[in-house]
Each structure stands twice: as C-alpha cells, then as structure tokens.
Motif scaffolding. Structure first.
Motif, mmCIF file in Angstrom:
data_model
loop_
_atom_site.group_PDB
_atom_site.id
_atom_site.type_symbol
_atom_site.label_atom_id
_atom_site.label_comp_id
_atom_site.label_asym_id
_atom_site.label_seq_id
_atom_site.Cartn_x
_atom_site.Cartn_y
_atom_site.Cartn_z
ATOM 1 N N LEU A 167 0.912 -1.104 0.155
ATOM 2 C CA LEU A 167 0.055 0.154 -0.218
ATOM 3 C C LEU A 167 0.776 1.303 -0.056
ATOM 4 O O LEU A 167 0.615 2.202 -0.547
ATOM 5 N N ARG A 168 1.920 1.287 0.805
ATOM 6 C CA ARG A 168 2.845 2.472 0.594
ATOM 7 C C ARG A 168 3.468 2.504 -0.740
ATOM 8 O O ARG A 168 3.642 3.602 -1.142
ATOM 9 N N LEU A 169 3.844 1.396 -1.247
ATOM 10 C CA LEU A 169 4.248 1.433 -2.972
ATOM 11 C C LEU A 169 3.088 1.958 -3.705
ATOM 12 O O LEU A 169 3.561 3.026 -4.506
ATOM 13 N N ALA A 170 1.905 1.737 -3.493
ATOM 14 C CA ALA A 170 0.800 2.125 -4.368
ATOM 15 C C ALA A 170 0.632 3.856 -4.127
ATOM 16 O O ALA A 170 0.398 4.489 -5.067
ATOM 17 N N GLU A 171 0.903 4.302 -2.819
ATOM 18 C CA GLU A 171 1.017 5.692 -2.520
ATOM 19 C C GLU A 171 2.088 6.613 -3.617
ATOM 20 O O GLU A 171 1.808 7.566 -4.014
ATOM 21 N N ARG A 172 3.236 5.687 -3.424
ATOM 22 C CA ARG A 172 4.311 6.474 -4.121
ATOM 23 C C ARG A 172 3.981 6.443 -5.803
ATOM 24 O O ARG A 172 4.466 7.330 -6.473
#
Length: 492
Positions: A167-172
């Motif tokens: 999910l953090r990767l999806a934010e970036r």
C-alpha cells in the motif's frame, strides 16, 4: 526517576500531535476524497457489499469516521448517523447525502449527550477503515458502549498489516491517496481491544485478495480463492463483528416453548413430559406428529387428555413431510419467548435443557447449539462412523459460518422467538434448501450475526424404537446443503 520520553505528559502530547496531524490531513484532502474513491471504486464497492451482507436494510446505523457517507448510504438505514472529526468532510457529506445525519465530532472524546436525543442508540455501529487513524482505539471503543443496546452489533474493518509495504508502494505510484501516520493492527490486536472494552467478538473474517479490477482474474480470485484456508490470510480486508457484553438485568425470567417433532416415537411421549424440568417462568410443550406408523398420535392425544401438570401442552399433525416442516409448524404455534427443539427419541436428555435456558436468560448466548461430542457417549448412541461424520461436517460448517462449532448435527437448538421471526423473514436469501430444519436456523443465525454458542449434552442411546435417519442418503443431502451454503455465505 521517570524517563521523560515515556512520561504521561509526553505521551499525551504525542497523541495530541498525531491527532492534529490527522485532522489537518483530512481537512486538506477533503476536496480530493471523491476522486480517490472513484479511482479505487473496486475496493470501496467490495466494502459496501460486505456491509450490505451484514446489515439488513432499515436498521439504525452509526458510522464512526464516516468520510463522505457513501458506505453509510449503501446499507439503506432507517436512521443513518455519521461522525467525522473534519468539518470540511462533514460539510461535503451533508451535501452529498441530505437524508443522513452528520456530526463533526472527535470519536476519542465522543459523548452521547453531544448527539440529538433520537441519535443515541443504534443497531449497528461501523468503524470502517478508521482505526488506523485513531491515536487511542481503546478510548473510542469505550465511548461507543453507551450508544449500544443489548442487540447492537459493532462491525470493524481494517487492512491486513501484511499489505503495508504494497500500500505504501501504491501511494508512491499515485494509485492510493497519500496517508498520514497510522497504526497497523492485527486481527489479534482488534479482538483483544474489543474484549477489554466491553465487547464479545462474534465473527472474524478476511476477504479481497486482488484489490484492483483485473479482467477475469480479480473477480474470480476474490470470490473463489480469497475464502480458502491459508489463502484468506493474504487478503487485504480484515473484519470483526462484535456485540456488547450482556449486563445483568432484573427482568422476569423468559417463558419457553419446547417443540418436540415426533415420528414413530409412541414409547417416548410420556417420558418426554415426565422427565422435562420447568423452564423459565412458564413452559409450553408442542408435539408435532408426522405420519407415524405406530400409535404416536394416539399416545399424544391420551397424554393431553390425562395431563394435570404445570406445563401447557399442545399437539399438531403436520400436513407436509420432514423435520423442517414439523419444526416450522411448532415454531409458528409457539408463544414462549425462547424456542427449543427436543427430538422425541430423547437421546438428548430433557434433564439437560435447563443448561440451555440459563445461557439464554443470562444473555451469554443468542443461539445455542447442542454438542454431543464433549462428554463420553456409547457406541450404541453414536457409532464411530457417525462420530467421524459429525466431526467432518462440524469442520465444514465452522469454515462456512466463520465461527467454531463442534457438533452442528445435534438436533437440539435454542433461540429467541424474535430472532426466529427475523430468520424466517430473511429465509428468501437461502431459499428452502433444508429438509431437516436445523441448518436453516444455523445459517440464518450466522447471517444475522447472532451470538452462537454450544452447550454440551450427555448423549444417550434411545430406549424405544429405531432411528429415522437414512445415513448415506441424508449424508449426501448434507453435502448438497453445504455446497448451497458455501455459495450464499462464502463464495458470494
């Protein structure tokens, strides 16, 4: 000497800082919420489907951290109330859903008195994806206790912590809206928080394996793979359904109706009454006779003519066939607050029924399933192959219902009459699939998120007649029922 980094003052200041950061974040992101929700519509639509399954239309629903109010609107509440700490978000929600009621309040300091008098008690309270933003989840759960009545259900949904790096990767990558600092709670964390704040967790589930719409792959994976053992632990969405811990009451003991389906049980009719203890403030016994080849109906009629005891006795003959038809006829004629099924073969001793009544009257359960697999039992009462089959089906039903059950095939089941009325009203969801009657009740109770518990009984060999069960034929029927239930409960 107290370390300054862990002093109460610094902890309070840290919580306050996080709260201010979260408030500022939602005020800032509010104009973008609808755009982000549209971009991730596949995820939000699944969240709506889950809540629509758990909540019947026309309920009184409170959502903590309601955002724009779309989830609250989707469950079609008779009274829908949303609470959010962002004034900007609340203003947008009011414009978007003028039929709902919204309050700009901080859930961590929420008081019932800050809500309008008609908005102080709810059938369902939702915390959907909000717990990670709270600086004190325990305080919020404690704050909602006064807003519950004895039948309230609290539904909490939250992300699986294993998805944090993705999910953090999806934010970036710009596929998920940027997030403020947040907590990542495990299922065990949430269950523990509920337990220490006055709630009983009833059901735990996981769903949604592929969170973006990928043609063919996403729908098939989310429907058929996500519910499977082991794989389900990889799903994005965790959810828990809980109820308030029952409080002691001073109300009069409930009355009870005992339904006794009887087919070829002439030798057990008088013993059923002779051995039955008083249950609650008044006991009603309803015999339902079904196409017997012996003198069962004559014995029932003679008993009713001779009886001078404290119970109210009634008798009916079913026009249809099967135990389900008999049970439904008996329940339709019952007047007691609590409904019990007692098989006329008396393999479940009538003397054990007070245990069921005590659990119901205390509020420690809302649907009771008898369990024959706790105490020792003779091979005459239950041959080893029957025991194996009972354990096999118990595992299947535990998987389907997302609640552990030891003996789903025991005929003694107990529930409140008002809950039976709700199960009967919602029977169209499952259809008329159950010739035995027990599983229609069990699946219906699970659909309503009733608190299902088991009471052990001392299973005994029958002393009169022979079993009416055709094991192989009825085993195949049970398998078909499990397949039917899997489509309705698991692989929706």
């Amino acid at each position: 000497m107290v370390n300054s980094t862990t002093s109460p003052v610094s902890i309070s200041g840290h919580k306050h800082r996080l709260s201010l950061e979260t408030h500022a974040y939602f005020d800032r992101i509010a104009p973008e919420l609808e755009r982000w929700n549209r971009r991730n519509r596949y995820y939000y639509r699944d969240l709506e489907r889950l809540h629509q399954f758990l909540i019947p239309p026309g309920a009184r629903v409170l959502e903590i951290g309601c955002g724009l109010g779309d989830l609250l609107q989707s469950v079609a509440p008779a009274v829908g109330v949303g609470v959010d700490f962002s004034n900007v978000v609340v203003d947008l929600a009011r414009q978007r859903h003028p039929n709902l009621h919204f309050y700009s309040l901080d859930a961590e300091t929420l008081e019932a008195s800050t809500l309008a008098p008609e908005h102080r008690q709810f059938d369902y309270i939702l915390l959907a994806g909000v717990m990670g933003y709270l600086s004190d989840v325990q305080a919020v759960l404690q704050r909602i206790v006064p807003l519950c009545h004895s039948r309230t259900r609290v539904i909490l949904t939250f992300h699986n912590y294993m998805w944090e790096p993705f999910l953090r990767l999806a934010e970036r990558m710009g596929q998920r809206r940027p997030q403020p600092p947040q907590s990542w709670l495990s299922m065990e964390d949430v269950v523990n928080l509920l337990s220490i704040t006055g709630f009983i967790p009833l059901k735990q589930g996981r769903r949604f394996l592929v969170p973006r719409r990928v043609p063919l792959l996403a729908d098939a994976s989310n429907r058929y793979l996500a519910p499977l053992p082991l794989i389900k632990h990889l799903c994005l969405t965790n959810y828990v359904v809980a109820r308030p811990v029952p409080m002691p009451t001073e109300v009069a003991p409930p009355s009870c109706s005992v339904i006794i389906p009887a087919r070829n049980e002439a030798g057990n009719i008088r013993n059923a009454i002779a051995r039955l203890p008083q249950l609650g403030r008044h006991t009603e016994v309803i015999f339902v006779e079904g196409h017997s080849r012996d003198r069962t109906w004559d014995e029932i009629q003679t008993l009713l003519a001779d009886y001078r005891g404290p119970f109210t006795l009634k008798a009916f003959q079913q026009s249809g066939k099967g135990k389900a038809d008999a049970v439904r006829l008996g329940f339709a004629e019952a007047t007691g607050d609590v409904l019990m099924i007692l098989d006329a073969d008396l393999t479940v001793p009538p003397e054990d029924l007070p245990h069921f009544m005590e659990v119901m009257a205390s509020g420690r359960g809302e649907f009771i399933n008898g369990s024959r697999l706790v105490y020792p039992r003779s091979l005459v009462a239950m041959p080893w192959l029957n025991t194996l089959a009972n354990k096999f089906f118990a595992q299947i039903f535990s998987f389907l219902l997302e609640q552990p059950l030891k003996d789903t095939l025991c005929g003694t089941k107990v529930l409140w009459r008002q809950d039976y009325d709700r199960i009967a009203a919602g029977r169209v969801y499952f259809g008329d699939f159950d010739p035995f009657g027990d599983f229609d009740l069990l699946f219906g109770a699970a659909k309503l998120n009733l608190h299902i518990v088991e009471v052990p009984i001392r299973y005994q060999p029958r002393h009169y007649g022979e079993s009416n069960i055709a094991h192989v034929k009825e085993g195949l029927v049970l398998l078909r029922m499990c397949l039917h239930a899997s489509r309705k409960l698991k692989f929706r």
